[in-house]
Design an enzyme around this catalytic site. Structure first.
Site, PDB file in Angstrom:
ATOM      1  N   CYS A 383      12.818  42.714 -45.881  1.00 49.05           N
ATOM      2  CA  CYS A 383      11.748  41.736 -46.050  1.00 49.05           C
ATOM      3  C   CYS A 383      11.739  40.725 -44.900  1.00 49.05           C
ATOM      4  O   CYS A 383      11.333  41.079 -43.802  1.00 49.05           O
ATOM      5  CB  CYS A 383      11.848  41.086 -47.422  1.00 49.05           C
ATOM      6  SG  CYS A 383      10.228  40.540 -47.998  1.00 49.05           S
ATOM      7  N   HIS A 509      11.806  45.363 -51.023  1.00 46.48           N
ATOM      8  CA  HIS A 509      13.195  45.078 -51.417  1.00 46.48           C
ATOM      9  C   HIS A 509      13.847  46.316 -52.031  1.00 46.48           C
ATOM     10  O   HIS A 509      13.769  46.522 -53.240  1.00 46.48           O
ATOM     11  CB  HIS A 509      13.228  43.928 -52.420  1.00 46.48           C
ATOM     12  CG  HIS A 509      12.934  42.601 -51.806  1.00 46.48           C
ATOM     13  ND1 HIS A 509      13.912  41.807 -51.248  1.00 46.48           N
ATOM     14  CD2 HIS A 509      11.777  41.937 -51.646  1.00 46.48           C
ATOM     15  CE1 HIS A 509      13.367  40.706 -50.768  1.00 46.48           C
ATOM     16  NE2 HIS A 509      12.063  40.753 -51.000  1.00 46.48           N
ATOM     17  N   GLU A 511      16.813  46.873 -52.641  1.00 50.38           N
ATOM     18  CA  GLU A 511      17.991  46.578 -53.472  1.00 50.38           C
ATOM     19  C   GLU A 511      17.695  46.585 -54.971  1.00 50.38           C
ATOM     20  O   GLU A 511      18.608  46.688 -55.779  1.00 50.38           O
ATOM     21  CB  GLU A 511      18.623  45.235 -53.059  1.00 50.38           C
ATOM     22  CG  GLU A 511      17.816  43.980 -53.371  1.00 50.38           C
ATOM     23  CD  GLU A 511      16.845  43.574 -52.263  1.00 50.38           C
ATOM     24  OE1 GLU A 511      16.408  44.463 -51.504  1.00 50.38           O
ATOM     25  OE2 GLU A 511      16.508  42.380 -52.172  1.00 50.38           O
TER      26      GLU A 511
HETATM   27  N1  GLN Z   1       9.291  34.629 -46.337  1.00 46.78           N
HETATM   28  C1  GLN Z   1       8.764  35.924 -46.076  1.00 46.78           C
HETATM   29  C2  GLN Z   1       7.397  36.132 -46.716  1.00 46.78           C
HETATM   30  O1  GLN Z   1       6.993  35.390 -47.560  1.00 46.78           O
HETATM   31  C3  GLN Z   1       9.752  36.982 -46.554  1.00 46.78           C
HETATM   32  C4  GLN Z   1       9.986  36.988 -48.013  1.00 46.78           C
HETATM   33  C5  GLN Z   1      11.212  37.740 -48.432  1.00 46.78           C
HETATM   34  O2  GLN Z   1      12.092  37.980 -47.621  1.00 46.78           O
HETATM   35  N2  GLN Z   1      11.305  38.081 -49.692  1.00 46.78           N
HETATM   36  O3  GLN Z   1       6.707  37.061 -46.366  1.00 46.78           O
END
Ligand code: GLN
Length: 533
Positions: A383, A509, A511
């Site tokens: 992410c 994600h 995970e």
């Molecule tokens: N802050 C980034 C976004 O909003 C990544 C978010 C995250 O890593 N879950 O896109």
């Protein structure tokens, strides 16, 4: 008829109620019953999405896009079932729903009260979970500690459920602490007696006690607890500290915890399919190798903020018979001009940059990514980790020196990472990210395709910003491969660097989908590459 198991906690928080609930659910599932899990959190936030991870730990995301308590991650990892919006209910959600109904006029002139309106709303959430999941048994954990002002309406709702459904359909588990007093060298039952008294004052007599103690309590303590708490000795379960949380279901199995519950429910005790879990424990306890992987984040002082990531690394380790030791690196420490990255990463065979929000620690994470890229160290970005990997590449390989994200540099001239048009008009912060499952199409002959061996995958998201397609061609020319794309919205989901030993990052994600017996493909290949297998 659906049966309900409720798990409460007393004396102190942090007793591992979530693991207890998960272990019970795993055992009941292993006996051939369909289970579903749910957690009630007594705080006023509608969900933990807006909370600082330092307060609350990780935010776990379900496939249908619900931002939930980290305990749901344990649930999914133990029972291997996908949970959903009905699985995490907070006081905030309950109050909001009741107030919305009141404003709509749904209560037809009634005075809206704690009992019955709030408690009905809570009861409905329990019943709804049973109906929509079609489960034989719903296991509901109540967050917080019995006696807290906050959780009283939940306990009252459970009392009503017990009355409505009867004791052959409800089972109350109370987790409690049995402290050991050094000097007099004894285990003490008084805090548990008091906590059970609190519960009984609210009309609930627990059917079983789970005693968290440094060692097994023994017959004398159990008899005493039984007498004071009105719980049969057979239903007092020891829960001693273990090396690995995955051992707990087996400890409970040995104490026939599942059989006790099924007997009360008048359900047949079918043969337990538990060997696969015993094999897992056997693997976990006999790992013959070790590997260090660096996790570069800004909440590293609280490991719970990255619990699904660290569990996923461990799961992949089990597959390759290696114990994964995490080198917790605070990204801000890397920002110092005197920071010695060679020293920080000297034993790390892989570098992982997980998700995150906001600008603090960003430059440190970028430095870590440069270090991984230049030194051919296996890298996994998740992410924010992907967004930063792209920024790093744009800056240092494509020479776009001011490449950044509008999240931390709103006026930057080269927003490699930017808001999607539909996110620009959003005012509310809660629940408005891109959340839950989205499809991703994989490009053949890439690392990603090799990991998944599928054309289309579904992975869970939680972010607001996206890769800016304007820069795609340029980055591609310099060697970055966009190996996963959401075709519907034309969004970049996975990037990789084929010239590197193992450099891959994803916008979702991964995970949240790893299981102890089935590592998630990206973690699998990352750990495999890190341990040189
Ligand atoms: N802050 C980034 C976004 O909003 C990544 C978010 C995250 O890593 N879950 O896109």
């Amino acid at each position: 008829m659906t049966k309900y198991v409720f798990v409460t906690g007393g004396v102190v928080s942090g007793l591992g109620k979530g693991i207890t609930a998960s272990s019970i659910a795993l055992l009941l599932k292993s006996r051939g019953y369909k289970v579903f899990m749910q957690k009630f959190d007594p705080y006023i936030n509608v969900d933990p999405g807006t909370m600082n991870p330092i307060q609350h730990g990780e935010v776990f995301v379900t496939y249908d896009g619900c931002e939930t308590d980290l305990d749901l991650g344990h649930y999914e990892r133990f029972i291997d079932e996908e949970l959903n919006f009905t699985s995490n209910i907070t006081s905030g959600k309950i109050y909001k729903s009741v107030i919305d109904k009141e404003r709509r006029g749904d209560y037809l002139g009634a005075t809206v009260q704690m009992v019955p309106h709030i408690t009905n709303e809570i009861k409905n959430k329990v019943y709804e979970a049973g109906i929509t999941s079609g489960a034989d048994i719903v296991i509901t954990e109540i967050g917080g500690t019995v006696g807290d002002l906050e959780s009283q309406s939940f306990i009252e709702a459970l009392r009503q459920i017990q009355y409505e459904k009867g004791s052959e359909n409800t089972f109350f588990v109370h987790c409690t602490l049995i402290p050991y007093i050094y000097g007099s060298n004894e285990l003490k039952t008084k805090p548990t007696q008091n906590s059970v008294r609190d519960l009984r004052n609210m009309g609930i007599r627990p059917d079983a006690l789970v005693c968290r103690a440094p060692f097994n309590t023994g017959e004398a303590i159990k008899k005493k607890l039984s007498l004071f708490c009105s719980v049969p000795v057979s239903n007092i379960i020891d829960s001693i500290d273990v090396k690995n949380i995955y051992e707990i279901p087996i400890n409970y199995y040995d104490q026939k915890f599942d059989e006790i519950i099924l007997k009360q429910f008048n359900l047949p005790i079918k043969k337990a399919n538990i060997e696969y879990w015993k094999d897992l424990i056997n693997t976990v306890n006999n790992l013959n190798d070790e590997v260090e992987i660096a996790l570069v984040g800004k909440y590293v002082e609280l490991h719970d903020a990255y619990i699904s990531v660290s569990e996923s690394l461990k799961h992949a380790g089990y597959k390759y018979n290696v114990k994964v030791n995490i080198n917790w690196v605070d990204s801000e420490d890397l920002e110092d001009s005197k920071a010695n990255l060679k020293e920080v990463f000297k034993n790390s065979k892989g570098i992982l940059v997980p998700g995150g929000f906001g600008s603090r620690g960003i430059e440190g994470k970028i430095k870590a990514i440069t270090y991984a890229r230049e030194n051919n160290i296996p890298f996994l970005g998740i992410c924010l980790g992907m967004q930063l990997a792209v920024i790093e590449f744009a800056r240092n390989v494509c020479k776009i020196e001011d490449a950044s994200s509008t999240e931390f540099s709103p006026t930057c001239k080269n927003p490699i990472i930017d808001l999607m048009a539909d996110q620009k008009s959003i005012v509310n912060m809660g629940g408005t990210l891109r959340l839950g499952n989205y499809e991703c199409t994989l490009k053949k002959n890439t690392l990603a395709y090799n990991d998944y061996k599928e054309d289309k995958i579904l992975e869970r998201h939680r972010h607001r910003y996206e890769f800016n397609n304007k820069y795609k061609e340029l980055l591609e020319k310099k060697g970055m491969v966009f190996s996963g794309i959401n075709e519907k919205a034309d969004l970049v989901e996975i990037i990789e660097l084929p010239k590197h030993k193992h450099f891959i990052a994803c916008q979702f994600h991964p995970e949240f989908k790893s299981r102890p017996t089935r590592p998630q493909p990206l973690f699998d290949s990352f750990v495999k590459a890190s341990c040189g297998k």
